[in-house]
Every structure is written in structure tokens, then in C-alpha cells.
Design a protein around this motif. Structure first.
Motif, PDB file in Angstrom:
ATOM      1  N   GLN A 166      56.790 -45.779 -20.180  1.00  0.00           N
ATOM      2  CA  GLN A 166      56.354 -45.096 -21.404  1.00  0.00           C
ATOM      3  C   GLN A 166      56.685 -45.903 -22.655  1.00  0.00           C
ATOM      4  O   GLN A 166      56.263 -45.546 -23.755  1.00  0.00           O
ATOM      5  CB  GLN A 166      56.993 -43.712 -21.499  1.00  0.00           C
ATOM      6  CG  GLN A 166      56.461 -42.736 -20.443  1.00  0.00           C
ATOM      7  CD  GLN A 166      57.034 -41.357 -20.636  1.00  0.00           C
ATOM      8  OE1 GLN A 166      58.133 -41.060 -20.190  1.00  0.00           O
ATOM      9  NE2 GLN A 166      56.306 -40.499 -21.336  1.00  0.00           N
ATOM     10  N   CYS A 186      54.657 -33.945 -22.272  1.00  0.00           N
ATOM     11  CA  CYS A 186      54.940 -35.354 -21.993  1.00  0.00           C
ATOM     12  C   CYS A 186      54.643 -36.156 -23.253  1.00  0.00           C
ATOM     13  O   CYS A 186      53.600 -35.955 -23.877  1.00  0.00           O
ATOM     14  CB  CYS A 186      54.042 -35.820 -20.842  1.00  0.00           C
ATOM     15  SG  CYS A 186      54.230 -37.564 -20.422  1.00  0.00           S
ATOM     16  N   LEU A 187      55.548 -37.043 -23.621  1.00  0.00           N
ATOM     17  CA  LEU A 187      55.320 -37.837 -24.835  1.00  0.00           C
ATOM     18  C   LEU A 187      54.082 -38.719 -24.701  1.00  0.00           C
ATOM     19  O   LEU A 187      53.483 -39.095 -25.706  1.00  0.00           O
ATOM     20  CB  LEU A 187      56.548 -38.699 -25.150  1.00  0.00           C
ATOM     21  CG  LEU A 187      57.819 -37.938 -25.582  1.00  0.00           C
ATOM     22  CD1 LEU A 187      58.980 -38.906 -25.754  1.00  0.00           C
ATOM     23  CD2 LEU A 187      57.587 -37.159 -26.874  1.00  0.00           C
ATOM     24  N   HIS A 189      59.592 -34.939 -13.204  1.00  0.00           N
ATOM     25  CA  HIS A 189      58.544 -35.401 -14.120  1.00  0.00           C
ATOM     26  C   HIS A 189      58.690 -36.909 -14.379  1.00  0.00           C
ATOM     27  O   HIS A 189      57.710 -37.659 -14.299  1.00  0.00           O
ATOM     28  CB  HIS A 189      58.631 -34.608 -15.436  1.00  0.00           C
ATOM     29  CG  HIS A 189      57.654 -35.048 -16.472  1.00  0.00           C
ATOM     30  ND1 HIS A 189      56.571 -34.290 -16.846  1.00  0.00           N
ATOM     31  CD2 HIS A 189      57.582 -36.189 -17.212  1.00  0.00           C
ATOM     32  CE1 HIS A 189      55.877 -34.961 -17.765  1.00  0.00           C
ATOM     33  NE2 HIS A 189      56.473 -36.108 -18.009  1.00  0.00           N
ATOM     34  N   HIS A 193      56.491 -40.580 -13.200  1.00  0.00           N
ATOM     35  CA  HIS A 193      56.065 -41.734 -14.016  1.00  0.00           C
ATOM     36  C   HIS A 193      56.293 -43.045 -13.265  1.00  0.00           C
ATOM     37  O   HIS A 193      55.482 -43.963 -13.345  1.00  0.00           O
ATOM     38  CB  HIS A 193      56.830 -41.781 -15.336  1.00  0.00           C
ATOM     39  CG  HIS A 193      56.259 -40.890 -16.407  1.00  0.00           C
ATOM     40  ND1 HIS A 193      54.972 -41.026 -16.881  1.00  0.00           N
ATOM     41  CD2 HIS A 193      56.799 -39.855 -17.091  1.00  0.00           C
ATOM     42  CE1 HIS A 193      54.755 -40.116 -17.821  1.00  0.00           C
ATOM     43  NE2 HIS A 193      55.844 -39.385 -17.969  1.00  0.00           N
TER      44      HIS A 193
HETATM   45 ZN    ZN Z   1      56.038 -37.760 -19.218  1.00  0.00          ZN
END
Ligand code: ZN
Length: 181
Positions: A51, A96-97, A138, A142
Motif C-alpha cells: 500500500q 481500506c486506505l 484484511h 493485501h
Molecule cells: Zn486495505
């Protein structure tokens, strides 16, 4: 410390399988600190390496902003493996960002056992439930290149399509820095 731009839906790195971290050296530790900083600036409670554009098998979690978890210690999980999942499933609403403005109900095991390394290369095996298990699963997703839309019902995913497109076209303005298209 500067924030790192957060990758969003459509960015290829979010679909990559994370590569294990070979050496937990100073560079890795500095990057982890930058991840914590970036996550907090964006009011997130979990952040995986991809991310912030880094293909590395690790994520950070800080649940302390969540009511009831004020005493929870921030944690980084390096090269994590989920080794057990409960049969009992629960539904929680997740955000989620990398999916700004999207929230969706996702069904996942209620509790898990996860094995990981910390920055001192010490191995841990812990059981997590409730919110902690939720955030871990979560973030773990990713590292497998998976995101919320892959975990919801086909119906819900269809409904999400328009929002996903808006994110890919950068027709959104979250109050944190995201990658450029
Ligand atoms: Zn996320």
C-alpha cells in the motif's frame, strides 16, 4: 518524516504476491517507521507494504484509535503466516486506505492464529480475535494481492464497480496522499 503516497485500487502492486523479507536491516526498519507514520497521518489502523508501493511481506497495525483498544500496542508482522482459522465466521464492515470512501461488509473467520517475526527477528505465534483478527486478515489479504472486492458477494462487487472506476480514474479526493494515475 515524510508520508508515502498510498497506492489505490488499480495500481498493479496491490495485485502482487508479497516477497518474504530476507534481512530485517536498518533500511527495512526505517521503512516500517515510515509506514506507521503514513498510516497514522491517513487515520488508518492497518497498512500493508504494497500500500506504500513496496513489495515486501509485512504489515503494520495500530488499533489504539479504536474504542476499547486504547491499550493495544502497535505491531508490525514480518513474513506472517496464518496457521489456523476458526470455523466460526463473522461479518464486519471494512474500509481500506487503498479503497477511499468504500465500506463493505466482509465475512471472515472470527479468530485466527498467526505466526510472524518482529523487527528483532524474534518469532511470535499469537491467537487473535474480534477487531484484531479482522484487521490482521484484511492486511494479510493485501500480501496475497487480494482486496475487499475479492471478498464480497458478486452482487455487492457489482454495486461497487462504479466507485472502483472512480478510484482508478482518481475522481476522488481523500484527505491523504495517494499515488498518481
Ligand atoms: Zn486495505
Amino acid at each position: 518524516m515524510s508520508v508515502l503516497p498510498i497506492t489505490v485500487y488499480g495500481d498493479k502492486i496491490l495485485r502482487e504476491i508479497a516477497k518474504p523479507i530476507e534481512n530485517i536491516d536498518g533500511e527495512v526498519i526505517a521503512k516500517i517507521q515510515q509506514m506507521f507514520f503514513t498510516m497514522r497521518q491517513a487515520s488508518g489502523i492497518g497498512l500493508a507494504a504494497n500500500q506504500v508501493g513496496w513489495n515486501g511481506k509485512l504489515f503494520v497495525i495500530d488499533l489504539s484509535p479504536v474504542e476499547g483498544f486504547e491499550d493495544h500496542k502497535p505491531v508490525v508482522m514480518i513474513n506472517p503466516e496464518i496457521v489456523e482459522k476458526s470455523d466460526e465466521l463473522v461479518i464486519f464492515e471494512e474500509g481500506c486506505l487503498s479503497l477511499p470512501f468504500i465500506r463493505a461488509e466482509v465475512e471472515r473467520p472470527e479468530s485466527i492464529v498467526i505466526r510472524y517475526y518482529d523487527t528483532d527477528e524474534k518469532e511470535h505465534e499469537i491467537e487473535a480475535d474480534d477487531w484484531f483478527a479482522r484487521v490482521i486478515q484484511h492486511e494479510y489479504d493485501h500480501l496475497l494481492g487480494k482486496m475487499i472486492p475479492d471478498r464480497v458477494t458478486p452482487d455487492l462487487k457489482k454495486k461497487m464497480q462504479k466507485e472502483l472506476l472512480r478510484i482508478m480514474k482518481r475522481q476522488i479526493e481523500p484527505d491523504y496522499i495517494i499515488t498518481e494515475k
